[in-house]
Design an enzyme around this catalytic site. Structure first.
Site, mmCIF file in Angstrom:
data_model
loop_
_atom_site.group_PDB
_atom_site.id
_atom_site.type_symbol
_atom_site.label_atom_id
_atom_site.label_comp_id
_atom_site.label_asym_id
_atom_site.label_seq_id
_atom_site.Cartn_x
_atom_site.Cartn_y
_atom_site.Cartn_z
ATOM 1 N N CYS A 1 32.280 57.107 46.335
ATOM 2 C CA CYS A 1 31.752 56.295 47.425
ATOM 3 C C CYS A 1 32.841 55.360 47.980
ATOM 4 O O CYS A 1 33.733 55.798 48.688
ATOM 5 C CB CYS A 1 30.513 55.545 46.976
ATOM 6 N N HIS B 155 27.040 59.796 44.874
ATOM 7 C CA HIS B 155 27.079 59.203 43.530
ATOM 8 C C HIS B 155 26.641 60.229 42.479
ATOM 9 O O HIS B 155 25.447 60.451 42.279
ATOM 10 C CB HIS B 155 26.166 57.978 43.464
ATOM 11 N N GLU C 176 26.776 59.880 39.341
ATOM 12 C CA GLU C 176 26.276 59.196 38.145
ATOM 13 C C GLU C 176 24.782 58.949 38.179
ATOM 14 O O GLU C 176 24.159 58.676 37.145
ATOM 15 C CB GLU C 176 27.020 57.868 37.946
ATOM 16 N N ASP D 87 20.985 46.240 16.777
ATOM 17 C CA ASP D 87 22.408 45.976 16.960
ATOM 18 C C ASP D 87 23.027 45.301 15.747
ATOM 19 O O ASP D 87 24.052 45.749 15.216
ATOM 20 C CB ASP D 87 22.630 45.114 18.210
ATOM 21 N N SER E 260 19.782 39.592 12.956
ATOM 22 C CA SER E 260 18.594 39.205 13.714
ATOM 23 C C SER E 260 17.382 40.036 13.323
ATOM 24 O O SER E 260 16.260 39.713 13.709
ATOM 25 C CB SER E 260 18.859 39.400 15.214
ATOM 26 N N GLY E 261 17.614 41.113 12.588
ATOM 27 C CA GLY E 261 16.538 42.045 12.282
ATOM 28 C C GLY E 261 16.493 43.189 13.263
ATOM 29 O O GLY E 261 15.753 44.158 13.077
ATOM 30 N N GLY E 262 17.264 43.097 14.345
ATOM 31 C CA GLY E 262 17.270 44.124 15.367
ATOM 32 C C GLY E 262 18.246 45.252 15.078
ATOM 33 O O GLY E 262 18.982 45.233 14.090
#
Length: 510
Positions: free
Chosen positions: A79, A167, A169, A225, A221-223
């Site tokens: 683009c 585009h 993507e 990640d 955090s328990g999450g």
């Protein structure tokens, strides 16, 4: 890594999607701002120029130095990137009579071009531009057109430099992934070796070299990640990792106790720290969402500083920062795109903190984090957990924070999330939560007038949080959940459901 792809960001809302599509090809890529082209380009086998809200005809248009790239490395302009290549190399770009936006179909494709291998006329592409390429750059050839865009794709002769007006993507470009594969794999010769196992192997080696025998403190955090970051670091440095799970008083109901219990069986050295009073006192009376985030970030760091002094010779603070955090917080690693909101775990440490930062996941998207976790045998219960914001319920309580409001929202959230599990809907949702709104509404309970709080329920489906659609939950579920919340949570008399997507909204309300 010698098989990297460099994406130069001109501020497009789609730049992160380019990275996602490249990663899906098992190819590692990095986003850098257009005005900070790395001096050493030896690690990059190909370069992609993103789109942009700017016009190449404007005086303040982004103007990168491509002298070390064009004609020397395979280059793809998307683009704005294509318009830039045309405008500054003998072609012409003019304002289009009508904005060219939305679906289009290729009417002509150069059959002998390896760039369009396996892509034929009729293939759907996605357009999003106000300018158009009127004449091709010098020493270039046409590769594709649509009914309205004559110069939809071109190539510079005698070099692997390409420009496309559409585009690839975006999912609406049905052969976009094939086109990127043609360019990166078959033309640029980039090896498709970036897999979860390869990431774990290289990251563990890097961490061992970087950290050595130093002690590392990691905030759990328990999450997903922070859990994957912990397992990755534990794999690299073992007993030198000291995990700390902080109760900031803004967690979900019973989460502090439940998460500590879950980590017991994972072999991690975890210490629980209840700092809820410290966080809530610091937040008292503050309503601005950005200020609330910064307060939580500051206290979070202060708590870790306190804990660091209890771990002798600790030298590193590990964080579960992932790529969307970096992108949204610092605008594509310093590029011109608009900052959405700050994240408490991105942006540097205060001077008094003597710990260095290590972020082993900062180049991964959320779904990539899950795949890496799975490759290290992290349990599905941990990997399937919905994302939960670092600032916790503070950014789901619109307005000031009080212990009473936190208690109300914890109960509402618990009913909502448990209901999703009971109805078999939890795994169909990427993230869900409840928001406590700063408004009261009139209601009737038992022939009496009430004037109580309104809560909004939110459930979205997404891949990585960069974009998200609201989930069309069954009416019967919403009806039962609403009744249960109003009947069981004193202080709430109205429940609404948020049907906004991202963009234009964000997933969280603050």
């Amino acid at each position: 890594m010698q098989n990297n792809v460099l994406i130069l960001d001109f501020g497009s809302q789609y730049t992160q999607l380019i990275a996602r599509r490249v990663r899906e090809l098992n190819i590692f890529c990095e986003i850098k701002p257009y005005n900070k082209v790395p001096q050493d380009l030896t690690a990059y086998k190909a370069v992609i120029l993103s789109g942009s809200p700017f016009s190449v005809r404007a005086e303040d248009a982004p103007h990168p130095d491509l002298s070390g790239i064009k004609g020397k490395k395979p280059l793809l302009g998307v683009c704005y990137g294509a318009q830039y290549l045309a405008h500054f190399h003998g072609g012409s770009v003019e304002k289009s009579n009508t904005r060219e936006y939305g679906r289009a179909n290729l009417s002509f494709v150069e059959a002998n071009s390896p760039f369009f291998d396996k892509i034929t006329p009729g293939s759907q592409v996605w357009m999003s531009h106000a300018d158009t390429i009127k004449t091709l750059p010098t020493q270039s050839e046409l590769l594709a057109s649509t009914h309205d865009v004559a110069n939809a794709a071109f190539k510079f002769k005698d070099e692997d430099t390409y420009g496309i007006q559409f585009h690839p993507e975006v999912y609406h470009s049905t052969d976009g992934k094939q086109l990127l594969e043609n360019f990166l794999v078959h033309i640029a010769g980039v090896a498709q070796t970036w897999t979860p196992d390869a990431f774990v192997e290289s990251t563990v080696a890097d961490l061992q070299q970087k950290i050595g025998n130093d002690k590392v403190i990691l905030g759990l955090s328990g999450g997903v990640d922070s859990t994957v970051a912990a397992v990755l670091l534990h794999k690299a440095i073992g007993k030198h990792l000291h995990c700390i799970f902080v109760n900031n008083g803004l967690l979900r109901k019973n989460e502090f106790e439940d998460v500590l219990q879950q980590y017991e069986g994972m072999g991690l050295n975890v210490k629980g720290v209840d700092a809820s009073a410290r966080f809530l006192n610091a937040l008292a009376g503050e309503s601005d969402p950005e200020t609330k985030r910064k307060i939580i970030g500051r206290v979070f760091i202060e708590v870790f500083d306190d804990e660091a002094h209890k771990v002798e010779d600790a030298k590193w603070l590990a964080q579960g920062t992932i790529y969307p955090d970096v992108i949204e917080s610092v605008s594509g690693t310093g590029g011109p795109s608009a900052t959405i909101k700050s994240h408490h775990n991105v942006g540097g440490l205060p001077d008094f903190m003597k710990l260095k930062v290590v972020e082993p996941l900062k180049m991964l998207f959320k779904d990539e984090v899950r795949r890496v976790g799975k490759s290290m045998d992290v349990g599905e219960e941990r990997l399937g957990r919905h994302p939960f914001p670092g600032p916790g319920l503070a950014i789901r309580i619109l307005g000031d924070i009080t212990p009473e409001k936190v208690a109300i929202l914890q109960e509402v959230d618990h009913i909502f999330i448990q209901g999703l599990r009971d109805w078999g809907l939890y795994d169909q949702v990427w993230q869900a939560g409840a928001m406590l709104l700063p408004v009261n509404s009139v209601g009737v309970m038992g022939d009496e007038r009430t004037y109580e709080k309104c809560v909004a329920l939110r459930a979205v489906e997404s891949t990585d949080g960069m974009t998200a659609d609201w989930v069309n939950l069954p009416y019967a579920f919403l009806q039962k959940t609403s009744n249960e919340i109003i009947n069981k949570v004193p202080g709430v008399n109205r429940v609404v459901y948020d049907i906004s997507s991202k963009p234009p909204a964000t997933i969280e309300w603050e």
